[in-house]
Design an enzyme around this catalytic site. Structure first.
Site, PDB file in Angstrom:
ATOM      1  N   TYR A  36      50.577  45.374  45.849  1.00  0.00           N
ATOM      2  CA  TYR A  36      49.406  46.062  46.407  1.00  0.00           C
ATOM      3  C   TYR A  36      49.816  47.425  46.981  1.00  0.00           C
ATOM      4  O   TYR A  36      49.260  48.462  46.614  1.00  0.00           O
ATOM      5  CB  TYR A  36      48.796  45.179  47.495  1.00  0.00           C
ATOM      6  CG  TYR A  36      47.543  45.731  48.130  1.00  0.00           C
ATOM      7  CD1 TYR A  36      46.372  45.896  47.386  1.00  0.00           C
ATOM      8  CD2 TYR A  36      47.513  46.061  49.482  1.00  0.00           C
ATOM      9  CE1 TYR A  36      45.212  46.389  47.986  1.00  0.00           C
ATOM     10  CE2 TYR A  36      46.359  46.540  50.077  1.00  0.00           C
ATOM     11  CZ  TYR A  36      45.211  46.704  49.326  1.00  0.00           C
ATOM     12  OH  TYR A  36      44.066  47.182  49.919  1.00  0.00           O
ATOM     13  N   LYS A  86      48.803  51.115  45.341  1.00  0.00           N
ATOM     14  CA  LYS A  86      47.990  52.119  46.042  1.00  0.00           C
ATOM     15  C   LYS A  86      48.770  53.420  46.207  1.00  0.00           C
ATOM     16  O   LYS A  86      48.203  54.505  46.147  1.00  0.00           O
ATOM     17  CB  LYS A  86      47.561  51.575  47.410  1.00  0.00           C
ATOM     18  CG  LYS A  86      46.541  50.445  47.324  1.00  0.00           C
ATOM     19  CD  LYS A  86      45.163  50.935  46.878  1.00  0.00           C
ATOM     20  CE  LYS A  86      44.140  49.817  46.898  1.00  0.00           C
ATOM     21  NZ  LYS A  86      42.805  50.254  46.489  1.00  0.00           N
ATOM     22  N   ASP A  90      32.251  46.048  37.988  1.00  0.00           N
ATOM     23  CA  ASP A  90      33.050  44.993  38.631  1.00  0.00           C
ATOM     24  C   ASP A  90      33.348  43.901  37.618  1.00  0.00           C
ATOM     25  O   ASP A  90      32.544  43.664  36.703  1.00  0.00           O
ATOM     26  CB  ASP A  90      32.274  44.406  39.836  1.00  0.00           C
ATOM     27  CG  ASP A  90      33.204  43.849  40.897  1.00  0.00           C
ATOM     28  OD1 ASP A  90      33.912  42.872  40.602  1.00  0.00           O
ATOM     29  OD2 ASP A  90      33.245  44.398  42.010  1.00  0.00           O
ATOM     30  N   ASN A 110      41.815  55.431  34.615  1.00  0.00           N
ATOM     31  CA  ASN A 110      40.533  55.384  33.896  1.00  0.00           C
ATOM     32  C   ASN A 110      39.402  55.990  34.740  1.00  0.00           C
ATOM     33  O   ASN A 110      38.549  56.719  34.229  1.00  0.00           O
ATOM     34  CB  ASN A 110      40.186  53.942  33.514  1.00  0.00           C
ATOM     35  CG  ASN A 110      41.087  53.419  32.400  1.00  0.00           C
ATOM     36  OD1 ASN A 110      41.622  54.203  31.599  1.00  0.00           O
ATOM     37  ND2 ASN A 110      41.280  52.111  32.333  1.00  0.00           N
ATOM     38  N   ARG A 151      36.187  64.148  33.358  1.00  0.00           N
ATOM     39  CA  ARG A 151      35.368  64.484  32.174  1.00  0.00           C
ATOM     40  C   ARG A 151      34.001  65.035  32.592  1.00  0.00           C
ATOM     41  O   ARG A 151      33.438  65.885  31.936  1.00  0.00           O
ATOM     42  CB  ARG A 151      35.199  63.207  31.347  1.00  0.00           C
ATOM     43  CG  ARG A 151      35.106  63.455  29.868  1.00  0.00           C
ATOM     44  CD  ARG A 151      35.276  62.226  28.997  1.00  0.00           C
ATOM     45  NE  ARG A 151      34.601  61.011  29.393  1.00  0.00           N
ATOM     46  CZ  ARG A 151      35.241  59.874  29.654  1.00  0.00           C
ATOM     47  NH1 ARG A 151      36.552  59.811  29.602  1.00  0.00           N
ATOM     48  NH2 ARG A 151      34.553  58.791  29.965  1.00  0.00           N
ATOM     49  N   THR A 211      39.146  46.351  57.842  1.00  0.00           N
ATOM     50  CA  THR A 211      37.699  46.435  58.047  1.00  0.00           C
ATOM     51  C   THR A 211      37.109  45.032  57.945  1.00  0.00           C
ATOM     52  O   THR A 211      37.600  44.205  57.170  1.00  0.00           O
ATOM     53  CB  THR A 211      37.084  47.373  56.994  1.00  0.00           C
ATOM     54  OG1 THR A 211      37.713  48.650  57.132  1.00  0.00           O
ATOM     55  CG2 THR A 211      35.597  47.534  57.176  1.00  0.00           C
ATOM     56  N   TYR A 260      46.391  64.679  39.442  1.00  0.00           N
ATOM     57  CA  TYR A 260      45.163  65.169  38.785  1.00  0.00           C
ATOM     58  C   TYR A 260      44.639  66.399  39.526  1.00  0.00           C
ATOM     59  O   TYR A 260      44.170  67.354  38.929  1.00  0.00           O
ATOM     60  CB  TYR A 260      44.087  64.068  38.773  1.00  0.00           C
ATOM     61  CG  TYR A 260      44.013  63.339  37.457  1.00  0.00           C
ATOM     62  CD1 TYR A 260      45.049  62.505  37.050  1.00  0.00           C
ATOM     63  CD2 TYR A 260      42.917  63.489  36.602  1.00  0.00           C
ATOM     64  CE1 TYR A 260      44.995  61.834  35.840  1.00  0.00           C
ATOM     65  CE2 TYR A 260      42.852  62.817  35.393  1.00  0.00           C
ATOM     66  CZ  TYR A 260      43.883  61.998  35.019  1.00  0.00           C
ATOM     67  OH  TYR A 260      43.825  61.341  33.817  1.00  0.00           O
ATOM     68  N   GLY A 278      32.238  43.817  45.466  1.00  0.00           N
ATOM     69  CA  GLY A 278      33.082  43.245  46.520  1.00  0.00           C
ATOM     70  C   GLY A 278      32.495  43.447  47.900  1.00  0.00           C
ATOM     71  O   GLY A 278      31.349  43.886  48.060  1.00  0.00           O
ATOM     72  N   PHE A 279      33.287  43.147  48.895  1.00  0.00           N
ATOM     73  CA  PHE A 279      32.870  43.255  50.298  1.00  0.00           C
ATOM     74  C   PHE A 279      32.470  44.702  50.629  1.00  0.00           C
ATOM     75  O   PHE A 279      31.297  44.994  50.895  1.00  0.00           O
ATOM     76  CB  PHE A 279      34.029  42.741  51.176  1.00  0.00           C
ATOM     77  CG  PHE A 279      33.979  43.141  52.615  1.00  0.00           C
ATOM     78  CD1 PHE A 279      32.820  43.001  53.373  1.00  0.00           C
ATOM     79  CD2 PHE A 279      35.118  43.653  53.236  1.00  0.00           C
ATOM     80  CE1 PHE A 279      32.788  43.369  54.717  1.00  0.00           C
ATOM     81  CE2 PHE A 279      35.106  44.019  54.576  1.00  0.00           C
ATOM     82  CZ  PHE A 279      33.933  43.885  55.311  1.00  0.00           C
TER      83      PHE A 279
HETATM   84  N1  NAD Z   1      38.579  45.536  53.479  1.00  0.00           N
HETATM   85  C1  NAD Z   1      39.604  46.178  53.980  1.00  0.00           C
HETATM   86  O1  NAD Z   1      39.963  45.952  55.137  1.00  0.00           O
HETATM   87  C2  NAD Z   1      40.340  47.214  53.160  1.00  0.00           C
HETATM   88  C3  NAD Z   1      41.420  47.873  53.783  1.00  0.00           C
HETATM   89  C4  NAD Z   1      42.109  48.835  53.048  1.00  0.00           C
HETATM   90  C5  NAD Z   1      41.725  49.153  51.769  1.00  0.00           C
HETATM   91  N2  NAD Z   1      40.677  48.495  51.199  1.00  0.00           N
HETATM   92  C6  NAD Z   1      40.357  48.845  49.813  1.00  0.00           C
HETATM   93  O2  NAD Z   1      38.968  48.870  49.611  1.00  0.00           O
HETATM   94  C7  NAD Z   1      38.648  48.374  48.309  1.00  0.00           C
HETATM   95  C8  NAD Z   1      37.632  47.238  48.426  1.00  0.00           C
HETATM   96  O3  NAD Z   1      38.192  46.194  49.194  1.00  0.00           O
HETATM   97  P1  NAD Z   1      37.330  44.929  49.648  1.00  0.00           P
HETATM   98  O4  NAD Z   1      37.803  44.548  50.988  1.00  0.00           O
HETATM   99  O5  NAD Z   1      35.910  45.189  49.434  1.00  0.00           O
HETATM  100  O6  NAD Z   1      37.873  43.834  48.633  1.00  0.00           O
HETATM  101  P2  NAD Z   1      37.065  42.879  47.613  1.00  0.00           P
HETATM  102  O7  NAD Z   1      38.078  42.000  46.979  1.00  0.00           O
HETATM  103  O8  NAD Z   1      35.924  42.230  48.316  1.00  0.00           O
HETATM  104  O9  NAD Z   1      36.486  43.932  46.590  1.00  0.00           O
HETATM  105  C9  NAD Z   1      37.183  44.433  45.488  1.00  0.00           C
HETATM  106  C10 NAD Z   1      36.252  44.385  44.299  1.00  0.00           C
HETATM  107  O10 NAD Z   1      36.944  44.933  43.149  1.00  0.00           O
HETATM  108  C11 NAD Z   1      36.703  44.078  42.039  1.00  0.00           C
HETATM  109  N3  NAD Z   1      37.827  44.240  41.109  1.00  0.00           N
HETATM  110  C12 NAD Z   1      39.128  43.920  41.312  1.00  0.00           C
HETATM  111  N4  NAD Z   1      39.851  44.238  40.213  1.00  0.00           N
HETATM  112  C13 NAD Z   1      38.985  44.753  39.315  1.00  0.00           C
HETATM  113  C14 NAD Z   1      39.111  45.273  37.993  1.00  0.00           C
HETATM  114  N5  NAD Z   1      40.305  45.320  37.372  1.00  0.00           N
HETATM  115  N6  NAD Z   1      38.001  45.714  37.373  1.00  0.00           N
HETATM  116  C15 NAD Z   1      36.785  45.688  37.986  1.00  0.00           C
HETATM  117  N7  NAD Z   1      36.605  45.222  39.230  1.00  0.00           N
HETATM  118  C16 NAD Z   1      37.692  44.758  39.892  1.00  0.00           C
HETATM  119  C17 NAD Z   1      36.606  42.689  42.625  1.00  0.00           C
HETATM  120  O11 NAD Z   1      35.947  41.770  41.796  1.00  0.00           O
HETATM  121  C18 NAD Z   1      35.851  42.962  43.929  1.00  0.00           C
HETATM  122  O12 NAD Z   1      34.459  42.897  43.733  1.00  0.00           O
HETATM  123  C19 NAD Z   1      39.955  47.940  47.670  1.00  0.00           C
HETATM  124  O13 NAD Z   1      40.405  48.978  46.832  1.00  0.00           O
HETATM  125  C20 NAD Z   1      40.882  47.797  48.849  1.00  0.00           C
HETATM  126  O14 NAD Z   1      42.212  48.040  48.488  1.00  0.00           O
HETATM  127  C21 NAD Z   1      39.999  47.525  51.862  1.00  0.00           C
END
Ligand code: NAD
Length: 327
Positions: free
Chosen positions: A145, A149, A31, A99, A106, A175, A159, A10-11
């Site tokens: 969401y 979280k 992913d 998971n 582990r 971000t 845990y 992801g991003f």
């Molecule tokens: N970007 C932000 O501003 C921001 C803010 C707060 C929290 N976050 C957290 O950071 C993390 C990444 O966010 P992001 O902005 O990069 O979003 P994103 O959607 O670009 O990245 C999330 C990644 O997780 C993968 N994914 C989703 N469900 C999945 C699953 N069940 N199994 C395997 N892969 C899975 C997606 O394919 C994607 O590549 C997230 O947990 C998000 O909640 C991001």
């Protein structure tokens, strides 16, 4: 270290994989590309220290060989994504987190959970520090969401308390930066896409609602600092410079030199009015604070978007068709 990065396609995850490889770690990226994109990690796949496994983390997180650390980022994250994938979002936050925790435990490995400022919901306290418990509608559309979280945080702390697991939580505030998808419906990517393609910038509500935007490189430094520590957190990571959405629109118009207009639409349900992190804890525990100011971060992001005209045009079409963006 051999670090497992869930959501590494992801991003944020792809920037994290890159930064870990840069400092000499090896990375196992998990992913399912439900919201990420293979091209985010295409270059990394030539690196022998990088492994990729196509995995849905809510089904299993199995990694053979040594594991020194786990960063759990897998989850849909932009509002249009989690509203489109409500059950998957709850599954990633609950079963996916369990998971990931099991794998880390582990191996006696440290786990850092990517939580979010959304745990504060529509905050009644401003700015938000980590002691604030939040104001979340448990059954509203965004709850899939926010509550996923919050559950992930509760599980991580359980845990830690009951199994002495080495778990840390970061609460990430908005971000932005290169590799956001042009059509992902987040405000920075939408404004840049609209400005560069000459379409009106869509502001929801009156635009006076505020957000605090952190540049991706700063955020990734914070996640790595948390990974390298033994702190439990939760620790806020974000940029405390607060900006009204209309101010952001003006900045984007200024940086892109676009003559796009601004169009106002109704505010989505439970949209938070104000957001600004207190980052004293990150400064004290991790020696972290953001360094890239919003104008510089936006310039770098605009440059990245402008260098990909085909992606931009496709994203602009999706935004314009209403098949992306907030309902
Ligand atoms: N970007 C932000 O501003 C921001 C803010 C707060 C929290 N976050 C957290 O950071 C993390 C990444 O966010 P992001 O902005 O990069 O979003 P994103 O959607 O670009 O990245 C999330 C990644 O997780 C993968 N994914 C989703 N469900 C999945 C699953 N069940 N199994 C395997 N892969 C899975 C997606 O394919 C994607 O590549 C997230 O947990 C998000 O909640 C991001």
């Amino acid at each position: 270290m051999r670090v497992v990065v869930t959501g590494g396609g992801g991003f944020l995850g792809s920037h994290l994989c890159e930064a870990l490889l840069r400092r000499g770690d090896s990375v196992v990226c998990l992913d399912d590309f439900s919201t990420g994109e293979p091209k985010n990690i295409a270059r990394l796949r030539q690196n022998p220290a990088f492994e990729f496994r196509h995995t849905d983390v809510s089904v299993a997180v199995d990694v053979s060989g040594p594991v020194d650390a786990v960063t759990h980022l897998a989850s849909p994250a932009s509002p249009p994504d989690y509203l489109r994938l409500p059950l998957q979002t709850l599954a990633a936050g609950s079963r996916g987190t369990e998971n990931a925790l099991r794998l880390a435990h582990r191996h006696g490995a440290r786990l850092v959970l990517a939580s979010t400022s959304e745990v504060y919901g529509d905050p009644l306290l401003h700015p938000q520090d980590e002691d604030y418990w939040g104001n979340v509608n448990p059954i509203g559309p965004r709850s899939v969401y926010d509550e996923a979280k919050r559950f992930a945080e509760a599980l991580s702390f359980a845990y830690r308390r009951t199994l002495d697991a080495n778990v840390g939580i970061v609460r990430i505030f908005n971000t932005y930066g290169p590799r956001m998808r042009p059509h992902d419906g987040r405000v920075v990517s939408s404004f840049i896409t609209q400005a560069l393609s000459g379409a009106p910038l869509t502001v929801y509500g009156d635009g006076k609602q505020t957000r605090s935007f952190c540049y991706v490189d700063d955020l990734i430094r914070g996640i790595i600092a948390m990974l390298d520590s033994d702190e439990a957190g939760p620790v806020n990571l974000g940029n405390p410079r607060e900006l009204a959405v209309t101010e952001l629109a003006e900045l984007v118009l200024d940086i892109t030199g676009s003559s796009s207009t601004v169009e106002y639409r109704g505010l989505p349900a439970d949209d938070p009015v104000r957001r600004r992190p207190v980052i004293a804890l990150a400064e004290e525990l991790l020696g972290w604070h953001p360094e890239v100011d919003i104008a510089e971060g936006l310039r770098r992001t605009v440059e990245w978007f402008a260098a990909r005209p085909e992606d931009l045009a496709a994203g602009a079409r999706l935004l314009h068709s209403g098949r992306s963006g907030l309902p």
